[in-house]
Scaffold this active site. Structure first.
Site, mmCIF file in Angstrom:
data_model
loop_
_atom_site.group_PDB
_atom_site.id
_atom_site.type_symbol
_atom_site.label_atom_id
_atom_site.label_comp_id
_atom_site.label_asym_id
_atom_site.label_seq_id
_atom_site.Cartn_x
_atom_site.Cartn_y
_atom_site.Cartn_z
ATOM 1 N N SER A 40 0.847 -1.193 0.000
ATOM 2 C CA SER A 40 0.000 0.000 0.000
ATOM 3 C C SER A 40 0.890 1.254 0.000
ATOM 4 O O SER A 40 1.685 1.428 -0.922
ATOM 5 C CB SER A 40 -0.968 -0.024 1.183
ATOM 6 O OG SER A 40 -1.973 0.945 1.012
ATOM 7 N N ALA A 41 0.787 2.107 1.019
ATOM 8 C CA ALA A 41 1.658 3.285 1.054
ATOM 9 C C ALA A 41 3.123 2.881 1.047
ATOM 10 O O ALA A 41 3.979 3.576 0.491
ATOM 11 C CB ALA A 41 1.344 4.137 2.283
ATOM 12 N N ASP B 175 -9.995 -4.013 -5.393
ATOM 13 C CA ASP B 175 -9.304 -2.849 -4.841
ATOM 14 C C ASP B 175 -9.532 -1.657 -5.758
ATOM 15 O O ASP B 175 -9.206 -1.726 -6.952
ATOM 16 C CB ASP B 175 -7.810 -3.165 -4.734
ATOM 17 C CG ASP B 175 -6.981 -2.032 -4.169
ATOM 18 O OD1 ASP B 175 -7.533 -0.964 -3.845
ATOM 19 O OD2 ASP B 175 -5.743 -2.212 -4.050
ATOM 20 N N HIS C 133 -8.444 -4.346 -0.840
ATOM 21 C CA HIS C 133 -7.160 -3.759 -0.484
ATOM 22 C C HIS C 133 -6.747 -4.247 0.908
ATOM 23 O O HIS C 133 -7.545 -4.247 1.838
ATOM 24 C CB HIS C 133 -7.273 -2.233 -0.486
ATOM 25 C CG HIS C 133 -5.953 -1.543 -0.418
ATOM 26 N ND1 HIS C 133 -5.170 -1.313 -1.536
ATOM 27 C CD2 HIS C 133 -5.263 -1.022 0.623
ATOM 28 C CE1 HIS C 133 -4.071 -0.677 -1.180
ATOM 29 N NE2 HIS C 133 -4.101 -0.494 0.132
#
Length: 343
Positions: A179-180, A285, A315
């Site tokens: 993710s990030a 997602d 996600h």
């Protein structure tokens, strides 16, 4: 919002979404007048377990990177490496430098959510994992996280810690994030590609991007199709970008949208170095189209890219279910990557 739901999903599972939702309430944060946020939920943390006399399959310990900046990393090592390192047949293990997710504003390297994933990652791939703790936004907006992440690479090449100098193969290093953290792995990869000589003896062989967090001003088809997604609501991702990007920047900033501005220059660096880029995504997602677009853009620049896009999972499924199907597929792909990228 229950704590168990927060831990399960990287970006917080919660109730029904509506266009009038308050993303601050959804995330359980309060915006303060000075631009910082108060985080109302405390995520569970797991202490490191470095004791070689324990019966754990994976050991871990926390080490300071830069005391002046209060940065640190959690190192993970397969326990059996301690028993086999004196053998003449012992082969040093690949290094995975891991960056955790959390929308740039949540979590740490010792958060249970990511600790449990890293333990499985190490056990199933037989690698040394360096999980980097970086400064969070909005108190430290991007590129602060990228700065910390790159500094960690330089620290790896200079540290005298025995878990790295004795057990890790510096010539077989991969940057990985979810993710990030996938965004961080990508952007730090671009920086590292421009200074590979300064990172010796560390040699990066590839990027492993797991449902990386990218954005843009214009909505993609998957964002529109999943506009009412309760796992990753659009107002929440918009707020995360608002809190993490430089003040005044929109979602087409190069930190958020890798396919605009000077993205092609970075792609050329990756191609030139022969790095392999693997991108994982799921069609449940909302960010899937951006992940696919990144892979296609890299392919157009003749980079060595492998896209794993399948299933309707949400996600956060890879980290949120570290012992189940999607995560197992991820570990197996990484093991294959170790073999195919060896000189």
């Amino acid at each position: 919002m229950s704590l168990s739901l927060i831990v399960f999903s990287l970006l917080f599972l919660s109730g029904a979404h509506s266009t009038a939702m308050d993303p601050y309430k959804f995330l359980h944060i309060i915006l303060n007048p000075n631009g910082t946020i108060t985080r109302l939920e405390k995520h569970p943390e797991t202490p490191a377990t470095p004791d070689p006399n324990s019966h754990l399959p994976v050991l871990s310990k926390d080490l300071t990177i830069n005391p002046s900046r209060n940065t640190w990393a959690r190192i993970y090592l397969p326990h059996q490496a301690l028993n086999h390192s004196s053998s003449s047949s012992f082969t040093q293990l690949p290094i995975i430098v891991f960056y955790h997710g959390g929308g740039f504003i949540f979590y740490a390297a010792n958060s249970t959510y990511f600790h449990d994933f890293c333990v499985q990652l190490v056990q199933r791939t037989q690698s040394v994992v360096v999980s980097v703790n970086y400064h969070l936004a909005p108190e430290h907006r991007l590129p602060a996280a990228y700065d910390d992440a790159l500094e960690a690479l330089h620290w790896i090449r200079t540290t005298e810690d025995k878990w790295l100098t004795r057990f890790a193969d510096y010539s077989n290093c991969y940057l990985m994030g979810e993710s990030a953290g996938g965004n961080i792995a990508y952007n730090v990869g671009l920086r590292a590609a421009a200074e590979v000589d300064q990172l010796e003896p560390v040699k990066i062989k590839g990027l492993i991007l797991v449902q990386p967090f990218f954005g843009g001003v214009k909505r993609t088809s998957s964002e529109e199709r999943l506009a009412n997604d309760t796992n990753l609501p659009q107002p929440v991702t918009d707020l995360m970008w608002e809190l993490s990007l430089p003040v005044g920047a929109d979602r087409d900033h190069k930190y958020s949208n890798p396919t605009v501005d000077k993205g092609s220059k970075g792609f050329d660096h990756i191609t030139r170095l022969g790095w392999k880029v693997i991108v994982f995504g799921c069609y449940g997602d909302p960010l899937i189209d951006r992940q696919i677009d990144l892979a296609k853009s890299l392919q157009k620049h003749h980079a060595h890219v492998e896209g794993h896009f399948q299933g309707e999972d949400k996600h956060g499924v890879f980290v949120g279910q570290p012992t189940k199907g999607k995560a197992i597929e991820l570990y197996d792909t990484i093991k294959t990557l170790f073999i195919t990228t060896q000189n």
